[in-house]
Motif scaffolding. Sequence first.
Motif, PDB file in Angstrom:
ATOM      1  N   LEU A 183      54.851  80.933  33.518  1.00  0.00           N
ATOM      2  CA  LEU A 183      54.933  82.325  33.059  1.00  0.00           C
ATOM      3  C   LEU A 183      53.766  82.639  32.120  1.00  0.00           C
ATOM      4  O   LEU A 183      53.142  83.705  32.231  1.00  0.00           O
ATOM      5  N   TYR A 184      53.471  81.741  31.195  1.00  0.00           N
ATOM      6  CA  TYR A 184      52.351  81.958  30.282  1.00  0.00           C
ATOM      7  C   TYR A 184      51.038  82.100  31.066  1.00  0.00           C
ATOM      8  O   TYR A 184      50.188  82.938  30.748  1.00  0.00           O
ATOM      9  N   ARG A 185      50.889  81.237  32.092  1.00  0.00           N
ATOM     10  CA  ARG A 185      49.664  81.273  32.881  1.00  0.00           C
ATOM     11  C   ARG A 185      49.558  82.544  33.703  1.00  0.00           C
ATOM     12  O   ARG A 185      48.508  83.193  33.730  1.00  0.00           O
ATOM     13  N   LYS A 186      50.647  82.921  34.382  1.00  0.00           N
ATOM     14  CA  LYS A 186      50.605  84.071  35.280  1.00  0.00           C
ATOM     15  C   LYS A 186      50.366  85.386  34.528  1.00  0.00           C
ATOM     16  O   LYS A 186      49.660  86.275  35.022  1.00  0.00           O
ATOM     17  N   LEU A 187      50.962  85.502  33.346  1.00  0.00           N
ATOM     18  CA  LEU A 187      50.818  86.748  32.586  1.00  0.00           C
ATOM     19  C   LEU A 187      49.747  86.634  31.502  1.00  0.00           C
ATOM     20  O   LEU A 187      49.576  87.549  30.695  1.00  0.00           O
ATOM     21  N   ASN A 188      49.055  85.486  31.480  1.00  0.00           N
ATOM     22  CA  ASN A 188      47.895  85.300  30.594  1.00  0.00           C
ATOM     23  C   ASN A 188      48.254  85.577  29.135  1.00  0.00           C
ATOM     24  O   ASN A 188      47.606  86.364  28.441  1.00  0.00           O
ATOM     25  N   VAL A 189      49.292  84.902  28.650  1.00  0.00           N
ATOM     26  CA  VAL A 189      49.715  85.047  27.258  1.00  0.00           C
ATOM     27  C   VAL A 189      49.791  83.658  26.632  1.00  0.00           C
ATOM     28  O   VAL A 189      49.815  82.641  27.327  1.00  0.00           O
ATOM     29  N   GLY A 190      49.848  83.631  25.296  1.00  0.00           N
ATOM     30  CA  GLY A 190      49.877  82.353  24.608  1.00  0.00           C
ATOM     31  C   GLY A 190      51.067  82.160  23.711  1.00  0.00           C
ATOM     32  O   GLY A 190      51.169  81.146  23.012  1.00  0.00           O
ATOM     33  N   SER A 191      51.992  83.122  23.697  1.00  0.00           N
ATOM     34  CA  SER A 191      53.154  83.004  22.804  1.00  0.00           C
ATOM     35  C   SER A 191      54.374  83.596  23.470  1.00  0.00           C
ATOM     36  O   SER A 191      54.276  84.431  24.386  1.00  0.00           O
ATOM     37  N   ARG A 192      55.537  83.176  23.002  1.00  0.00           N
ATOM     38  CA  ARG A 192      56.812  83.679  23.522  1.00  0.00           C
ATOM     39  C   ARG A 192      56.957  85.179  23.265  1.00  0.00           C
ATOM     40  O   ARG A 192      57.360  85.930  24.160  1.00  0.00           O
ATOM     41  N   SER A 193      56.601  85.631  22.055  1.00  0.00           N
ATOM     42  CA  SER A 193      56.770  87.054  21.727  1.00  0.00           C
ATOM     43  C   SER A 193      55.887  87.927  22.605  1.00  0.00           C
ATOM     44  O   SER A 193      56.320  88.979  23.092  1.00  0.00           O
ATOM     45  N   ARG A 194      54.634  87.474  22.835  1.00  0.00           N
ATOM     46  CA  ARG A 194      53.736  88.244  23.684  1.00  0.00           C
ATOM     47  C   ARG A 194      54.219  88.244  25.131  1.00  0.00           C
ATOM     48  O   ARG A 194      54.106  89.265  25.838  1.00  0.00           O
ATOM     49  N   LEU A 195      54.774  87.122  25.577  1.00  0.00           N
ATOM     50  CA  LEU A 195      55.311  87.045  26.940  1.00  0.00           C
ATOM     51  C   LEU A 195      56.414  88.070  27.149  1.00  0.00           C
ATOM     52  O   LEU A 195      56.424  88.809  28.140  1.00  0.00           O
ATOM     53  N   ILE A 196      57.358  88.134  26.223  1.00  0.00           N
ATOM     54  CA  ILE A 196      58.488  89.056  26.353  1.00  0.00           C
ATOM     55  C   ILE A 196      58.015  90.497  26.255  1.00  0.00           C
ATOM     56  O   ILE A 196      58.460  91.382  27.001  1.00  0.00           O
ATOM     57  N   GLU A 197      57.065  90.753  25.331  1.00  0.00           N
ATOM     58  CA  GLU A 197      56.530  92.110  25.170  1.00  0.00           C
ATOM     59  C   GLU A 197      55.875  92.593  26.455  1.00  0.00           C
ATOM     60  O   GLU A 197      56.112  93.726  26.909  1.00  0.00           O
ATOM     61  N   LEU A 198      55.033  91.740  27.052  1.00  0.00           N
ATOM     62  CA  LEU A 198      54.343  92.128  28.281  1.00  0.00           C
ATOM     63  C   LEU A 198      55.332  92.288  29.429  1.00  0.00           C
ATOM     64  O   LEU A 198      55.206  93.205  30.256  1.00  0.00           O
ATOM     65  N   ALA A 199      56.348  91.407  29.506  1.00  0.00           N
ATOM     66  CA  ALA A 199      57.349  91.497  30.570  1.00  0.00           C
ATOM     67  C   ALA A 199      58.102  92.830  30.505  1.00  0.00           C
ATOM     68  O   ALA A 199      58.373  93.461  31.527  1.00  0.00           O
ATOM     69  N   ARG A 200      58.417  93.246  29.276  1.00  0.00           N
ATOM     70  CA  ARG A 200      59.096  94.548  29.126  1.00  0.00           C
ATOM     71  C   ARG A 200      58.159  95.673  29.547  1.00  0.00           C
ATOM     72  O   ARG A 200      58.576  96.630  30.211  1.00  0.00           O
ATOM     73  N   GLY A 201      56.880  95.589  29.190  1.00  0.00           N
ATOM     74  CA  GLY A 201      55.930  96.622  29.564  1.00  0.00           C
ATOM     75  C   GLY A 201      55.739  96.727  31.063  1.00  0.00           C
ATOM     76  O   GLY A 201      55.513  97.815  31.594  1.00  0.00           O
ATOM     77  N   LEU A 202      55.849  95.605  31.747  1.00  0.00           N
ATOM     78  CA  LEU A 202      55.716  95.604  33.206  1.00  0.00           C
ATOM     79  C   LEU A 202      57.007  96.026  33.907  1.00  0.00           C
ATOM     80  O   LEU A 202      57.040  96.142  35.131  1.00  0.00           O
ATOM     81  N   GLY A 203      58.076  96.169  33.140  1.00  0.00           N
ATOM     82  CA  GLY A 203      59.352  96.562  33.744  1.00  0.00           C
ATOM     83  C   GLY A 203      60.063  95.447  34.462  1.00  0.00           C
ATOM     84  O   GLY A 203      60.904  95.694  35.333  1.00  0.00           O
ATOM     85  N   LEU A 204      59.748  94.179  34.096  1.00  0.00           N
ATOM     86  CA  LEU A 204      60.366  93.052  34.797  1.00  0.00           C
ATOM     87  C   LEU A 204      61.847  92.929  34.489  1.00  0.00           C
ATOM     88  O   LEU A 204      62.577  92.280  35.231  1.00  0.00           O
ATOM     89  N   PHE A 205      62.302  93.520  33.386  1.00  0.00           N
ATOM     90  CA  PHE A 205      63.721  93.432  33.033  1.00  0.00           C
ATOM     91  C   PHE A 205      64.517  94.635  33.528  1.00  0.00           C
ATOM     92  O   PHE A 205      65.685  94.785  33.193  1.00  0.00           O
ATOM     93  N   LYS A 206      63.883  95.502  34.324  1.00  0.00           N
ATOM     94  CA  LYS A 206      64.570  96.702  34.797  1.00  0.00           C
ATOM     95  C   LYS A 206      65.797  96.325  35.614  1.00  0.00           C
ATOM     96  O   LYS A 206      65.717  95.550  36.558  1.00  0.00           O
ATOM     97  N   GLY A 207      66.943  96.861  35.236  1.00  0.00           N
ATOM     98  CA  GLY A 207      68.190  96.567  35.954  1.00  0.00           C
ATOM     99  C   GLY A 207      68.827  95.263  35.563  1.00  0.00           C
ATOM    100  O   GLY A 207      69.843  94.873  36.131  1.00  0.00           O
TER     101      GLY A 207
END
Length: 918
Positions: free
Chosen positions: A884-908
């Motif tokens: 997940l860190y590699r695919k979304l190019n992030v280095g921390s848990r908080s940034r991973l979750i923030e980006l995932a929410r921005g991409l709408g991955l948690f929709k539904g």
Amino acid sequence: MVGTSKPWIINSKLKPPQGAVLHVERPRLLQLELPRMLLVSAPPGYGKTTYMSLLFDKLSEHGHVCAWLTLDEFDQSPEVLTTYVILSLTQAGVDLGHLEQIALEGFVSMPMDVAWSMIIHQLEQHSSPVVLFLGDYHRIENKSINDLTSFFIRRMPATCHVVIGSRSHPNLGLTDFFSRGYLQIIDQQALKFDDSEMVHFFEASALPNDILQHVKDSTEGWPVAAQLVKIWLSKTDSQLRISDFSGRVKDVASYLAEEILADLPPDQQIFMMRTAFLERVNGHVANALCKTTEGWSLLESFERRNLLLQSIDPERQWFRYHHLFAEFLRDRYRRLYPEDVTPLYKAAAAWFSEQGLFREALDLAAKSGDPLFPASLIENAGGWRLAWARGVPLLKTLCMVETPDVRRYPRLGLAHIYLKAKEGQIAAARRQLDQMTRQTAGFTDFAPDVANVMDMPVEGSIIEYFLCFSEDLIQSPQHLQRHMDDISRRPDISPILPKLVQVMLSISHTIHGDYQQGIDLGLDCCKTLRQVNLHYGEMYISIYLSVSYVGLGRLRDALAFHETTKTHAERILGKKSNIYSNCLIFLAEIHYLMGDHETAQALLWPALDTAKYSEGYFEVLASGYMTAISLARDSLNQERVFTLIKDAQETARRRGLDRLHKLMELRELKENLFFKKTNAGRHIQASSLIQAQLAHDGTAIGKDLCLWYEAHCLHMRHLLASGNPQQAAEALIPVYTHATTMGHKTWILEITLLMALAHHALGKIATAQQHMRQAISIALPENFSRPFLDKGKEARETFAYLIRTDPAWNETELEQALTFITADGAARTAASPARGGVMLSSEQAITPRELEVLVGLADGLSNKEIARKLSVTEGTVKFHRKNLYRKLNVGSRSRLIELARGLGLFKGVDVKKLQPLA
């Protein structure tokens, strides 16, 4: 190095032993040009091992790769010795590929000359000089081992050397080695202390010149005698008594040992003499042999006082006397108490047997002087039943003892038969069982002292069932049920035996497609086998329980059950065991069926290689090969697909598994159709195997159930590909009816998807949509995505069309269903490829498992908590988190979750309602 947690492996044998006194610097012996073979040969006590240790250290410092192995009486089997040689080389840093794993599994189906040839091949790839040290070679009395050692020395690469320490010249063809210039010998004349070394050895003792000269003369440079004198000198006023040794030129060591022994209280003398009969001793066995509670304290005291006892492992759990001193102690005890020697060996053997240390138990039993005692020991311990505790390696140990008389030792006789079957020698096992049946009059005629003689007909029948199973001739559930019912009613039968028959009954139900009955019986078996510590048997049946869960479409249950079995196998048998590898194969299949390509790939290799050459039976090999082929096809690696099919067919031929060969015939036809090979459809039509399965109506199909389903589905795919959807739909009606009746949801899912494609091609959209709804209802709760994804891009587009145009779906269900069936390439997304207005590339696509891990991270769970909820290992969670860190190019848990929410991955997705998978 891995695998050395095996109970019969002594790690201290794989490194130079540390002496109890300081080494003497001996540059005159270390300044030599190392030949192909260096033989260090001298009587006991001349410092062979000490010299070899010094040479080991010097060569290591100069860039040689040095491997060490100390041999002992337990190494009389070529398999055991070869295992230790492999372990010593790998511990030294030599890459031997899969050889270490194969060795720890017992070299199933691998001759020893092949193993040594593979060692030589791997050594040829090694860039640095390699030196193999073999200490105490005189303990080897096996001609086969001598032949293998000689073969190795002749064939090994020029950069390799062998250093052998032995009391006598081994029978290795030394004259020929010498004539070829391969051999150099260091003998007792070279090893004895010269004047300067003797002075250095006694330097700290500050002996007067006349006393030192007397020591030189009396010991004649014998290093062990000098060491014993040094111990003696450490005692008060001992220098005044050195002259007492003047008359003992040949036996200084024995004389000093008597003096040391005489200084001990009588009870400690007896303790020392009795425990000296063991190659290794700890406080527990010492207490048992000497009827005391002070075993540990006495051993530690002897070691501390340098009474020729030293620990042989870093934890100081085991001790061993100096060989020379132990020989003296044993000889003295035999003179004083000759009538007690046999009972002593038998008591020691019984203790090691109770601890499950059967190699040492059998060695002690063989020394008891009673030629029948080793067989009796195994017989009373349970014989072949012991294999259900720890599998093939223990079984091989038991079968080192021949069966003197099957009428008196029937369980040992059955152990030999069982081992042959496990090693793939089915015909030989069958002949031996038939002979035993005749000799015992059908398992009724035995010697009067056979324990539990009433059990024997049942035990014989269980081995018969296992032979049939190994031959892929499965007994019917009805037959096994009648037998189990019969013996369950008999009060004179051991209660475990009906459960062992029930194991076979559960497996038979599973193979015949009655999955729920197989689960009900198997779970009951597991509970009983666990209670009596038959762990191998418990894990063996667990494999088939998972097969049943998959057959019923209960992937999450199968996943949880396999993870538990894998954990047990790792803890009890080790990661190199057959059962552990089999678990990895089935876990790989389940992760693949759930769309987790990466985890399946990581788990499958090298587990499939292990199954090919060890105890891999049809279900294991079929699962492994079918998953491997599917993974290769996902990557569109056509060459790899057909290479795997040919490899599976060769494995089937080698192991006599006709069902596996037929399954691969069908898979080859299927892949020809997938890759649109010329005449693929014609070959399907002409296949006699397919025609034979199509002619069957599905009733009483028996063990060929998987072939029957595969043939019908392949036939329907061909009809669809050739433009005959009506025939395809009609052809699958009876198959669908049978699958529905039996509850075979895995096949129901496959068939309904093909039916949906057929009815769509016929323009019967409502019927096709009905099939799609049924397929989604089966697959979605279990994350059973592969049947949708494996149909190809065109089929997935049809599935998506049928879902979008179906008014039965509400908006939430529609989005969930479309997400589930659409993906791009091997990285399958659990969310839609486009989320929150941002398009994820195929490299960024989030797999279903990764989304579940992501949800857990967003919920604030730790890796361990996520693993527990998803019924996977913590390592698996870390693997997906890293992706997940590699695919979304992030280095921390908080940034991973923030980006995932921005991409709408948690929709539904309700993050706070993460549910466990099993």
